[in-house]
Design a protein around this motif. Sequence first.
Motif, PDB file in Angstrom:
ATOM      1  N   PRO A 286    -107.341 -59.778 -76.261  1.00  0.00           N
ATOM      2  CA  PRO A 286    -106.144 -59.167 -75.665  1.00  0.00           C
ATOM      3  C   PRO A 286    -105.883 -57.756 -76.178  1.00  0.00           C
ATOM      4  O   PRO A 286    -105.263 -56.949 -75.472  1.00  0.00           O
ATOM      5  CB  PRO A 286    -105.018 -60.122 -76.049  1.00  0.00           C
ATOM      6  CG  PRO A 286    -105.524 -60.888 -77.224  1.00  0.00           C
ATOM      7  CD  PRO A 286    -107.002 -61.007 -77.010  1.00  0.00           C
TER       8      PRO A 286
ATOM      9  N   LEU B  87    -107.667 -55.555 -73.839  1.00  0.00           N
ATOM     10  CA  LEU B  87    -107.216 -55.666 -72.456  1.00  0.00           C
ATOM     11  C   LEU B  87    -105.833 -55.077 -72.213  1.00  0.00           C
ATOM     12  O   LEU B  87    -105.514 -54.690 -71.091  1.00  0.00           O
ATOM     13  CB  LEU B  87    -107.172 -57.147 -72.043  1.00  0.00           C
ATOM     14  CG  LEU B  87    -108.483 -57.922 -72.047  1.00  0.00           C
ATOM     15  CD1 LEU B  87    -108.217 -59.373 -71.669  1.00  0.00           C
ATOM     16  CD2 LEU B  87    -109.498 -57.294 -71.120  1.00  0.00           C
TER      17      LEU B  87
ATOM     18  N   PRO C  77    -108.723 -54.823 -64.903  1.00  0.00           N
ATOM     19  CA  PRO C  77    -110.105 -55.273 -65.067  1.00  0.00           C
ATOM     20  C   PRO C  77    -111.112 -54.243 -64.566  1.00  0.00           C
ATOM     21  O   PRO C  77    -110.944 -53.669 -63.491  1.00  0.00           O
ATOM     22  CB  PRO C  77    -110.161 -56.541 -64.201  1.00  0.00           C
ATOM     23  CG  PRO C  77    -108.756 -57.030 -64.146  1.00  0.00           C
ATOM     24  CD  PRO C  77    -107.912 -55.788 -64.138  1.00  0.00           C
TER      25      PRO C  77
ATOM     26  N   SER D 160    -113.553 -56.449 -68.972  1.00  0.00           N
ATOM     27  CA  SER D 160    -113.350 -57.838 -68.576  1.00  0.00           C
ATOM     28  C   SER D 160    -114.037 -58.094 -67.246  1.00  0.00           C
ATOM     29  O   SER D 160    -114.378 -57.152 -66.518  1.00  0.00           O
ATOM     30  CB  SER D 160    -111.854 -58.140 -68.434  1.00  0.00           C
ATOM     31  OG  SER D 160    -111.314 -57.425 -67.336  1.00  0.00           O
TER      32      SER D 160
ATOM     33  N   ALA E 137    -110.964 -61.462 -63.321  1.00  0.00           N
ATOM     34  CA  ALA E 137    -110.149 -62.054 -64.385  1.00  0.00           C
ATOM     35  C   ALA E 137    -108.810 -62.530 -63.827  1.00  0.00           C
ATOM     36  O   ALA E 137    -108.176 -61.851 -63.020  1.00  0.00           O
ATOM     37  CB  ALA E 137    -109.923 -61.041 -65.497  1.00  0.00           C
TER      38      ALA E 137
ATOM     39  N   CYS F 264    -105.139 -65.316 -64.736  1.00  0.00           N
ATOM     40  CA  CYS F 264    -104.222 -65.691 -65.822  1.00  0.00           C
ATOM     41  C   CYS F 264    -104.804 -66.795 -66.696  1.00  0.00           C
ATOM     42  O   CYS F 264    -104.546 -66.833 -67.905  1.00  0.00           O
ATOM     43  CB  CYS F 264    -102.876 -66.130 -65.252  1.00  0.00           C
ATOM     44  SG  CYS F 264    -102.933 -67.659 -64.265  1.00  0.00           S
TER      45      CYS F 264
ATOM     46  N   TRP G 197    -108.044 -67.350 -67.472  1.00  0.00           N
ATOM     47  CA  TRP G 197    -109.027 -66.709 -68.356  1.00  0.00           C
ATOM     48  C   TRP G 197    -108.313 -65.895 -69.433  1.00  0.00           C
ATOM     49  O   TRP G 197    -108.678 -65.943 -70.610  1.00  0.00           O
ATOM     50  CB  TRP G 197    -109.944 -65.822 -67.514  1.00  0.00           C
ATOM     51  CG  TRP G 197    -111.049 -65.160 -68.270  1.00  0.00           C
ATOM     52  CD1 TRP G 197    -112.307 -65.645 -68.511  1.00  0.00           C
ATOM     53  CD2 TRP G 197    -111.016 -63.850 -68.862  1.00  0.00           C
ATOM     54  NE1 TRP G 197    -113.046 -64.735 -69.228  1.00  0.00           N
ATOM     55  CE2 TRP G 197    -112.278 -63.628 -69.456  1.00  0.00           C
ATOM     56  CE3 TRP G 197    -110.041 -62.867 -68.962  1.00  0.00           C
ATOM     57  CZ2 TRP G 197    -112.591 -62.439 -70.126  1.00  0.00           C
ATOM     58  CZ3 TRP G 197    -110.346 -61.686 -69.632  1.00  0.00           C
ATOM     59  CH2 TRP G 197    -111.608 -61.486 -70.204  1.00  0.00           C
ATOM     60  N   THR G 198    -107.301 -65.145 -69.046  1.00  0.00           N
ATOM     61  CA  THR G 198    -106.581 -64.277 -69.980  1.00  0.00           C
ATOM     62  C   THR G 198    -105.870 -65.083 -71.061  1.00  0.00           C
ATOM     63  O   THR G 198    -105.950 -64.758 -72.254  1.00  0.00           O
ATOM     64  CB  THR G 198    -105.554 -63.423 -69.208  1.00  0.00           C
ATOM     65  OG1 THR G 198    -106.223 -62.667 -68.197  1.00  0.00           O
ATOM     66  CG2 THR G 198    -104.813 -62.479 -70.148  1.00  0.00           C
ATOM     67  N   SER G 199    -105.173 -66.140 -70.668  1.00  0.00           N
ATOM     68  CA  SER G 199    -104.321 -66.872 -71.605  1.00  0.00           C
ATOM     69  C   SER G 199    -105.103 -67.825 -72.492  1.00  0.00           C
ATOM     70  O   SER G 199    -104.855 -67.909 -73.701  1.00  0.00           O
ATOM     71  CB  SER G 199    -103.252 -67.641 -70.828  1.00  0.00           C
ATOM     72  OG  SER G 199    -102.419 -66.761 -70.095  1.00  0.00           O
TER      73      SER G 199
ATOM     74  N   LYS H  75    -101.130 -61.891 -66.842  1.00  0.00           N
ATOM     75  CA  LYS H  75    -101.853 -61.215 -65.757  1.00  0.00           C
ATOM     76  C   LYS H  75    -101.440 -61.925 -64.479  1.00  0.00           C
ATOM     77  O   LYS H  75    -101.862 -63.048 -64.225  1.00  0.00           O
ATOM     78  CB  LYS H  75    -103.361 -61.260 -65.931  1.00  0.00           C
ATOM     79  CG  LYS H  75    -104.078 -60.392 -64.882  1.00  0.00           C
ATOM     80  CD  LYS H  75    -105.559 -60.379 -65.046  1.00  0.00           C
ATOM     81  CE  LYS H  75    -106.171 -59.302 -64.130  1.00  0.00           C
ATOM     82  NZ  LYS H  75    -105.798 -59.465 -62.698  1.00  0.00           N
TER      83      LYS H  75
ATOM     84  N   PHE I  24    -103.345 -56.480 -67.145  1.00  0.00           N
ATOM     85  CA  PHE I  24    -103.008 -57.289 -68.312  1.00  0.00           C
ATOM     86  C   PHE I  24    -101.827 -56.586 -68.971  1.00  0.00           C
ATOM     87  O   PHE I  24    -101.963 -55.446 -69.420  1.00  0.00           O
ATOM     88  CB  PHE I  24    -104.183 -57.351 -69.288  1.00  0.00           C
ATOM     89  CG  PHE I  24    -105.486 -57.791 -68.671  1.00  0.00           C
ATOM     90  CD1 PHE I  24    -105.803 -59.135 -68.550  1.00  0.00           C
ATOM     91  CD2 PHE I  24    -106.412 -56.845 -68.237  1.00  0.00           C
ATOM     92  CE1 PHE I  24    -107.008 -59.536 -67.998  1.00  0.00           C
ATOM     93  CE2 PHE I  24    -107.626 -57.239 -67.690  1.00  0.00           C
ATOM     94  CZ  PHE I  24    -107.927 -58.591 -67.569  1.00  0.00           C
TER      95      PHE I  24
END
Length: 400
Positions: free
Chosen positions: A255, A258, A263, A268, A272, A274, A276-278, A354, A363
């Motif tokens: 993070p 990001l 993206p 990333s 991408a 939410c 994948w991000t979280s 995201k 992000f």
Amino acid sequence: MNTMLWRGAIGLMAWLAGCFAATAQPSAPELRHGPWGTLRVSSFWLRTPETVIASAPLPDASEWIFAGLSPADATALLTSVGLSLTELPHTVITPDDDAPTLAVQVPADLRRHLTARTREVIYPILARSAFNPAHVTPFQVPSDAQLERSQLAPALLSALRELSFTVRGQRLLVDADLLLPLATDADQRRLLLRLLHRYEALRVELLRETLDQADAANTYWNPHGEDPLTPWLERFATSPQLESTDIGNLLPPLPRRLLHSFPDAANSPADANCFWTSLNFFRRDPNDRLLPYQFEDDQSEATARAELAQNYTPATPPYAFGDVWALFVRDTPDARPRLIHLAVHLADDLVLTKNGAGKITPFMITRLSAVTGYYGWAQDLTVRVYRPRPGSPAMPAPAL
């Protein structure tokens, strides 16, 4: 990708890259005091890069699929707002082998002249089904003052106002595709797309006065003891004149790089989302199975559910750095709740999110209320919080 290469200076570069895509006019800073120390919070706008939005079509909102309603109920709903199937091309379909319902094609001229009241009645119902993506995540319309500063031509500005509607205190736009024909030249098209593809993010700084509670704050930002060389303490110790440090410097490597960016191939996957991000927040090696469209059917929700079940446990207040907020909806009263969004708890009411897959959305850090408002404009949400299990793949191994 070797995450160590992105530590320190690269994390700062990622933060700066986001700022180049932003416009200023920050809000008056707010201070947040708590076990995390003292945070200074101010808002600014992030704009999707023009190279991305120039090739991204506005969603087509001409098809209405009334999933969850019988053809008779859908017909009655249309009649209640003065619409008749005699003027609307339609067919009966069974989406995903579900119960039969209506799919209605709405001509542009008719959509253009719908009243705000009609949109306020029909569009929230359409938004409860993933078959109507333009309705699920409408554009959020800026304030009148911001619209006046947009430099849009009067006819285009007037049409935008006429096509917008208000639900649960939010001013929204679904029929954005009707605006493009009114953009008289390339500059007007560019101004319109820039106006629609902008996002209010929060810049968060940890203030030097946090040193007065260094032990408590260090425990908060390193809840699992994974980073004994605490970056924020180092920064204040080596820079006596430093008043604050950006919260990006306190985040794990993924993070950190990001934050406040969009993206691209450098930071990333292009798709991408939410999940994948979280769920990769603490991971040193991201789990790309959480991305959408990796299979014939999008399995990212099922993969995210499995990840929460295997590597997380339900959390209760007080919430900790790295907890995950999960938003669920029910398509029908008897249906299984559907997981529609994840965001990461940072501190107080601040989350990393995201809002949507792909290159269009950033992000960013925002308030939890902004996330629940964005996803819950059309229906009530069920919100749950999950905490990574120590020692699970969701957590990195403690540093030696």
